[in-house]
Motif scaffolding. Structure first.
Motif, short mmCIF file in Angstrom:
data_model
loop_
_atom_site.label_atom_id
_atom_site.label_comp_id
_atom_site.label_asym_id
_atom_site.label_seq_id
_atom_site.Cartn_x
_atom_site.Cartn_y
_atom_site.Cartn_z
N UNK A 97 0.84 -1.27 -0.03
CA UNK A 97 0.00 -0.13 0.04
C UNK A 97 0.85 1.31 0.00
N UNK A 98 2.01 1.08 0.61
CA UNK A 98 2.93 2.10 0.78
C UNK A 98 3.90 2.10 -0.36
N UNK A 99 4.56 0.80 -0.62
CA UNK A 99 5.55 0.55 -1.61
C UNK A 99 5.19 -0.09 -2.67
N UNK A 100 5.13 0.39 -4.08
CA UNK A 100 4.48 -0.50 -4.89
C UNK A 100 5.25 -1.42 -5.63
N UNK A 101 6.63 -1.63 -5.07
CA UNK A 101 7.71 -2.81 -5.85
C UNK A 101 8.19 -3.24 -4.50
N UNK A 102 9.31 -4.16 -4.90
CA UNK A 102 10.09 -4.61 -3.99
C UNK A 102 11.63 -4.00 -3.93
N UNK A 103 11.41 -2.66 -3.83
CA UNK A 103 12.95 -1.85 -3.57
C UNK A 103 13.48 -1.69 -2.28
N UNK A 104 14.15 -0.88 -1.97
CA UNK A 104 14.95 -0.74 -0.73
C UNK A 104 14.07 -0.21 0.11
N UNK A 105 13.35 0.51 -0.07
CA UNK A 105 12.13 1.16 0.92
C UNK A 105 11.24 0.08 1.28
N UNK A 106 10.97 -0.98 0.61
CA UNK A 106 9.93 -2.06 0.76
C UNK A 106 10.82 -2.94 1.87
N UNK A 107 11.99 -3.26 1.59
CA UNK A 107 12.91 -4.22 2.22
C UNK A 107 12.89 -3.76 3.54
N UNK A 108 13.03 -2.20 3.65
CA UNK A 108 13.55 -1.67 4.97
C UNK A 108 12.11 -1.61 5.87
N UNK A 109 10.93 -1.66 5.16
CA UNK A 109 9.69 -1.70 5.87
C UNK A 109 9.49 -3.07 6.29
N UNK A 110 9.88 -4.09 5.53
CA UNK A 110 9.66 -5.42 6.06
C UNK A 110 10.47 -5.79 6.99
N UNK A 111 12.07 -5.38 7.43
CA UNK A 111 12.72 -5.68 8.12
C UNK A 111 12.32 -5.09 9.56
N UNK A 112 11.51 -3.70 9.53
CA UNK A 112 11.03 -3.25 10.63
C UNK A 112 9.95 -3.78 11.32
#
Length: 129
Positions: A97-112
């Motif tokens: 909903x926030x990150x539309x791909x699996x980029x760095x921002x998405x992976x940081x979100x998942x790690x958090x």
């Protein structure tokens, strides 16, 4: 139901199609209940909101997100995976909903929000289940 497993005893002579239909209805019902219990927890944690949940019979993906409408579609196959896999998929799809791909921002979100996501992703995709 014992732990995370359900056991069924098929009556002799039972119609195979009827048994399969019953099992699919049972799995859909159980998955729907688990999502309803777990989704609000991760919505509060992440601050993201899913507007609609759909359970489908997809085989090519565990779930998909329509970020423009905040709709998450979950594959019925998730009913056959450990609950931690469902949790990780919920967090993953909310992240889209926030990150539309699996980029760095998405992976940081998942790690958090789901630090163990790499291990659980391997578990989810393992063929031993």
């Amino acid at each position: 139901i014992i732990g995370e497993k359900a056991y069924f005893i098929k009556k002799e002579g039972a119609d195979e199609q009827a048994v399969r239909a019953y099992l699919l209805r049972f799995m859909r019902s159980e998955l729907k209940k688990e999502i309803a219990l777990r989704m609000p927890i991760y919505e509060r944690l992440t601050g993201l909101k899913c507007e609609k949940v759909i359970i489908n019979n997809a085989v090519s993906a565990w779930a998909t997100c329509r970020y423009d409408k905040a709709i998450i579609k979950f594959s019925l196959r998730l009913a056959q995976r450990p609950l931690e896999c469902l949790d990780m998929v919920i967090v993953h799809e909310l992240g889209h909903l926030l990150y539309h791909n699996h980029g760095k921002g998405f992976h940081a979100y998942m790690a958090k929000y789901y630090p163990d996501y790499k291990r659980v992703t391997k578990l989810l995709n393992s063929s031993s289940q």
